[in-house]
Design a protein around this motif. Structure first.
Motif, mmCIF file in Angstrom:
data_model
loop_
_atom_site.group_PDB
_atom_site.id
_atom_site.type_symbol
_atom_site.label_atom_id
_atom_site.label_comp_id
_atom_site.label_asym_id
_atom_site.label_seq_id
_atom_site.Cartn_x
_atom_site.Cartn_y
_atom_site.Cartn_z
ATOM 1 N N ARG A 206 0.812 -1.216 0.000
ATOM 2 C CA ARG A 206 0.000 0.000 0.000
ATOM 3 C C ARG A 206 0.851 1.275 0.000
ATOM 4 N NH1 ARG A 206 -5.436 -0.901 1.899
ATOM 5 N NH2 ARG A 206 -5.785 -3.118 2.312
ATOM 6 N N LYS A 207 2.143 1.147 -0.157
ATOM 7 C CA LYS A 207 3.036 2.303 -0.003
ATOM 8 C C LYS A 207 2.761 3.424 -1.001
ATOM 9 C CE LYS A 207 6.750 0.256 -2.792
ATOM 10 N NZ LYS A 207 8.161 -0.166 -2.787
ATOM 11 N N GLY A 208 2.141 3.105 -2.139
ATOM 12 C CA GLY A 208 1.821 4.146 -3.110
ATOM 13 C C GLY A 208 0.527 4.875 -2.800
ATOM 14 N N HIS A 209 -0.142 4.473 -1.737
ATOM 15 C CA HIS A 209 -1.422 5.061 -1.335
ATOM 16 C C HIS A 209 -1.237 5.816 -0.017
ATOM 17 C CE1 HIS A 209 -3.585 2.968 -4.523
ATOM 18 N NE2 HIS A 209 -2.852 1.901 -4.243
ATOM 19 N N MET A 247 -11.789 10.120 7.850
ATOM 20 C CA MET A 247 -10.415 9.644 7.677
ATOM 21 C C MET A 247 -10.382 8.248 7.051
ATOM 22 S SD MET A 247 -8.635 12.172 8.728
ATOM 23 C CE MET A 247 -6.977 11.576 8.986
ATOM 24 N N PHE A 248 -11.356 7.414 7.366
ATOM 25 C CA PHE A 248 -11.378 6.074 6.774
ATOM 26 C C PHE A 248 -11.545 6.144 5.260
ATOM 27 C CE2 PHE A 248 -12.310 4.533 11.098
ATOM 28 C CZ PHE A 248 -11.497 3.411 11.137
ATOM 29 N N GLU A 249 -12.454 6.992 4.801
ATOM 30 C CA GLU A 249 -12.661 7.128 3.358
ATOM 31 C C GLU A 249 -11.426 7.707 2.675
ATOM 32 O OE1 GLU A 249 -16.550 8.515 1.761
ATOM 33 O OE2 GLU A 249 -17.067 8.701 3.885
ATOM 34 N N MET A 250 -10.815 8.705 3.297
ATOM 35 C CA MET A 250 -9.643 9.330 2.688
ATOM 36 C C MET A 250 -8.453 8.377 2.629
ATOM 37 S SD MET A 250 -9.716 13.319 3.926
ATOM 38 C CE MET A 250 -9.783 13.019 5.693
ATOM 39 N N ALA A 251 -8.430 7.418 3.557
ATOM 40 C CA ALA A 251 -7.329 6.451 3.583
ATOM 41 C C ALA A 251 -7.628 5.209 2.753
ATOM 42 C CB ALA A 251 -7.026 6.049 5.028
ATOM 43 N N THR A 255 -3.463 3.225 4.374
ATOM 44 C CA THR A 255 -3.315 2.815 5.777
ATOM 45 C C THR A 255 -3.819 3.916 6.693
ATOM 46 O OG1 THR A 255 -1.329 1.544 5.193
ATOM 47 C CG2 THR A 255 -1.675 2.026 7.526
ATOM 48 N N LEU A 256 -4.525 3.525 7.740
ATOM 49 C CA LEU A 256 -4.958 4.465 8.778
ATOM 50 C C LEU A 256 -4.267 4.088 10.082
ATOM 51 C CD1 LEU A 256 -6.806 6.899 9.327
ATOM 52 C CD2 LEU A 256 -8.545 5.293 10.106
ATOM 53 N N PHE A 257 -3.507 5.039 10.634
ATOM 54 C CA PHE A 257 -2.757 4.807 11.869
ATOM 55 C C PHE A 257 -3.518 5.450 13.025
ATOM 56 C CE2 PHE A 257 1.024 6.376 14.524
ATOM 57 C CZ PHE A 257 0.967 5.262 15.349
ATOM 58 N N ARG A 290 -20.889 2.016 3.262
ATOM 59 C CA ARG A 290 -20.085 1.895 2.046
ATOM 60 C C ARG A 290 -18.823 1.101 2.352
ATOM 61 N NH1 ARG A 290 -18.874 7.825 0.204
ATOM 62 N NH2 ARG A 290 -21.048 8.084 0.806
ATOM 63 N N LYS A 291 -18.396 0.305 1.384
ATOM 64 C CA LYS A 291 -17.224 -0.537 1.544
ATOM 65 C C LYS A 291 -15.950 0.309 1.457
ATOM 66 C CE LYS A 291 -18.716 -4.827 1.957
ATOM 67 N NZ LYS A 291 -18.304 -5.721 3.079
ATOM 68 N N ILE A 292 -14.964 -0.071 2.239
ATOM 69 C CA ILE A 292 -13.651 0.570 2.179
ATOM 70 C C ILE A 292 -12.564 -0.498 2.241
ATOM 71 C CG2 ILE A 292 -14.326 2.790 3.215
ATOM 72 C CD1 ILE A 292 -13.066 1.671 5.847
ATOM 73 N N ASP A 293 -11.395 -0.125 1.788
ATOM 74 C CA ASP A 293 -10.247 -1.036 1.812
ATOM 75 C C ASP A 293 -9.107 -0.313 2.511
ATOM 76 O OD1 ASP A 293 -8.267 -2.903 1.389
ATOM 77 O OD2 ASP A 293 -7.979 -2.393 -0.729
ATOM 78 N N VAL A 294 -9.039 -0.471 3.816
ATOM 79 C CA VAL A 294 -8.066 0.255 4.637
ATOM 80 C C VAL A 294 -7.354 -0.707 5.568
ATOM 81 C CG1 VAL A 294 -7.736 2.052 6.391
ATOM 82 C CG2 VAL A 294 -9.389 2.401 4.562
ATOM 83 N N ARG A 295 -6.047 -0.556 5.650
ATOM 84 C CA ARG A 295 -5.290 -1.334 6.649
ATOM 85 C C ARG A 295 -5.205 -0.504 7.921
ATOM 86 N NH1 ARG A 295 0.730 -4.021 6.204
ATOM 87 N NH2 ARG A 295 0.453 -5.437 7.952
ATOM 88 N N ILE A 296 -5.436 -1.149 9.053
ATOM 89 C CA ILE A 296 -5.402 -0.466 10.341
ATOM 90 C C ILE A 296 -4.092 -0.785 11.061
ATOM 91 C CG2 ILE A 296 -6.508 -0.179 12.588
ATOM 92 C CD1 ILE A 296 -8.201 0.839 10.316
#
Length: 481
Positions: A206-209, A247-251, A255-257, A290-296
């Motif tokens: 995910r480094k490019g995101h 923040m979840f949508e923007m990430a 990744t969301l830290f 809505r679906k999201i694809d975020v690593r926590i």
């Protein structure tokens, strides 16, 4: 279109319309781009000074002439007037003049009330300048990438060490980063959890995101839901009419830290659990998820197991987070790294403030023995403080706070004086003892910061110290160094 034109005309105060029309050519001459204006037939109405400078052509040679005629006579090799009039759309091309100048043309239509093209306004720019700007942009990007690489190397230099503890820690980060598992970073305040969270992200797919950090302690409880999940249009009084992503949508895709997750209110813990279970969020005031694809990546300095026992942290959320757990050891358990970090921060602040700060051997010893309860953050801030407040380039014991001296194992013991047998060979006992005493006194002065404080600690008169040092051939100037 008539409405639009009249609307634009109202941008000029009526009493100033004549003033502008009278000085319009001078207004054109203030522009940094070349300007070439023709009517719909292609007759040249005017050019500005910058156009003359860029093309090498003179206004008197082209104003009043048709662009088709100018092309046929070889003044320049092409014109965009006919294309813009026919398509009613802007056009771009590269033009060569008979002066050997190559320029970029950007032609735009000006419409009348019937939406027919009345004029064509062409902006002219030097292609060499554009190429130069592109090169500068490329150079700036390379410089930014270089700085990013250096920053990454600097961050890694704080953690990549030969100590077994950190070698194992970094190996664990490498393994975890390649997966998409939720990461839980545990450690005391100041150990560098945010730096390691960035390392996990940068070494993942995910480094490019984007990587977004949320400090759970800094957002008021009544706002944290809308900050994390966003809100729908008109969700509450004062809400943006278009709504707002959280923040979840923007990430998304990144990744969301979540830093200090132990501070998250119980009501928000259940919503976070839903994200981890279903990979979906619902904005405040919205009716659909809505679906999201975020690593926590979560981090805390709290004992979450104890929080679960006390009922302040949900057990189901704890188990959801407890997948890839990384324990970051405090600095006091990484003695092999303290020395390297001291010099890393010293060099960093020497470069930043153009200093040549050095640490004496005794200062290094005191710092190596210090507990550093605030960990890396305390060390960084302390070295920063030395760099901006110290008048001397050499840091001595007198520059250190008492907490650092009192907690260290350094004491004014005779064995630390540094006298060896080569120093005493051929000398009588009285001379030897006088030298030992003088060295001990100098050590005490440096240890406690002044002659007065050394005298108090040793329970002797201040003048006694001066007399003994003078007898050993040490002047008062040497005492102050």
């Amino acid at each position: 279109m008539e409405y639009e034109n009249s609307k634009r005309a109202r941008r000029i105060a009526p009493k100033n319309k004549y003033l502008i029309s009278s000085y319009l050519c001078q207004v054109f001459d203030t522009m940094r781009d070349g300007l070439y204006i023709t009517d719909s037939n292609g007759d040249t109405i005017t050019v500005n000074e910058m156009y003359e400078n860029l093309t090498g052509l003179k206004a008197e040679d082209i104003v009043g002439k048709n662009v088709k005629e100018l092309v046929e006579s070889g003044v320049f090799d092409l014109a965009l007037n006919s294309k813009v009039v026919a398509t009613k759309k802007s056009a771009t091309a590269v033009q060569m003049t008979n002066k050997g100048r190559k320029v970029v043309l950007m032609a735009h239509p000006i419409f009348d009330y019937d939406e027919d093209v009345e004029m064509v306004v062409t902006f002219v720019r030097d292609i060499a300048l554009i190429s130069q700007l592109k090169e500068q942009v490329v150079a700036q990007k390379q410089l930014i990438n270089k700085y990013k690489h250096e920053i990454q190397q600097n961050n890694e230099s704080l953690y990549r060490s030969t100590s077994p503890v950190m070698v194992e820690l970094y190996s664990q980060i490498e393994r975890v980063a390649k997966t998409d598992a939720t990461v839980l970073l545990l450690g005391e305040t100041g150990v560098g959890k945010d730096v390691l969270a960035r390392e996990v992200h940068e070494k993942s797919d995910r480094k490019g995101h984007p990587l977004f950090k949320v400090d759970c302690t800094s957002i008021p409880e009544n706002l944290i839901e809308s900050e994390l999940f966003g809100y729908a249009p008109g969700a509450f009084s004062g809400a943006d009419s278009c709504g707002k992503p959280g923040m979840f949508e923007m990430a998304d895709k990144g990744t969301l830290f979540l830093d200090e997750i132990g501070e998250l209110p119980l009501s928000m813990q259940s919503k976070l659990l839903r994200v981890l279970q279903n990979s979906e969020i619902q904005r405040v005031g919205a009716t659909k998820a809505r679906k999201i694809d975020v690593r926590i990546i979560a981090a805390t300095n709290r004992d979450l197991e104890e929080e679960v026992r006390q009922g302040t942290f949900r057990s189901d959320l704890f188990y959801r987070l407890h997948v890839a757990v990384i324990n970051i050891p405090p600095l006091r358990e990484r003695g092999e790294d303290v020395h390297a970090m001291l010099h890393f921060f010293r060099q960093q602040f020497n470069t930043k403030y153009k200093r040549n700060l050095k640490l004496s051997a005794k200062v290094e010893e005191a710092m190596l023995n210090y507990r550093w309860d605030g960990n890396i953050r305390e060390m960084e801030n302390f070295m920063h403080s030395l760099a901006v407040t110290s008048h001397d380039d050499r840091v001595e014991l007198r520059h250190l706070p008492m907490r650092m001296l009192d907690s260290s194992d350094m004491q004014c013991e005779p064995g630390q004086i540094g006298l060896d047998f080569d120093d005493v060979e051929g000398k009588d006992l009285k001379t030897i003892m006088a030298e030992v005493e003088a060295k001990y006194l100098l050590h005490a002065i440096e240890r406690y910061g002044s002659t007065t404080k050394a005298a108090e600690k040793l329970n002797v008169n201040r003048t006694t110290i001066f007399r003994k040092l003078k007898k050993a051939g040490i002047s008062s100037e040497d005492m102050d160094k």
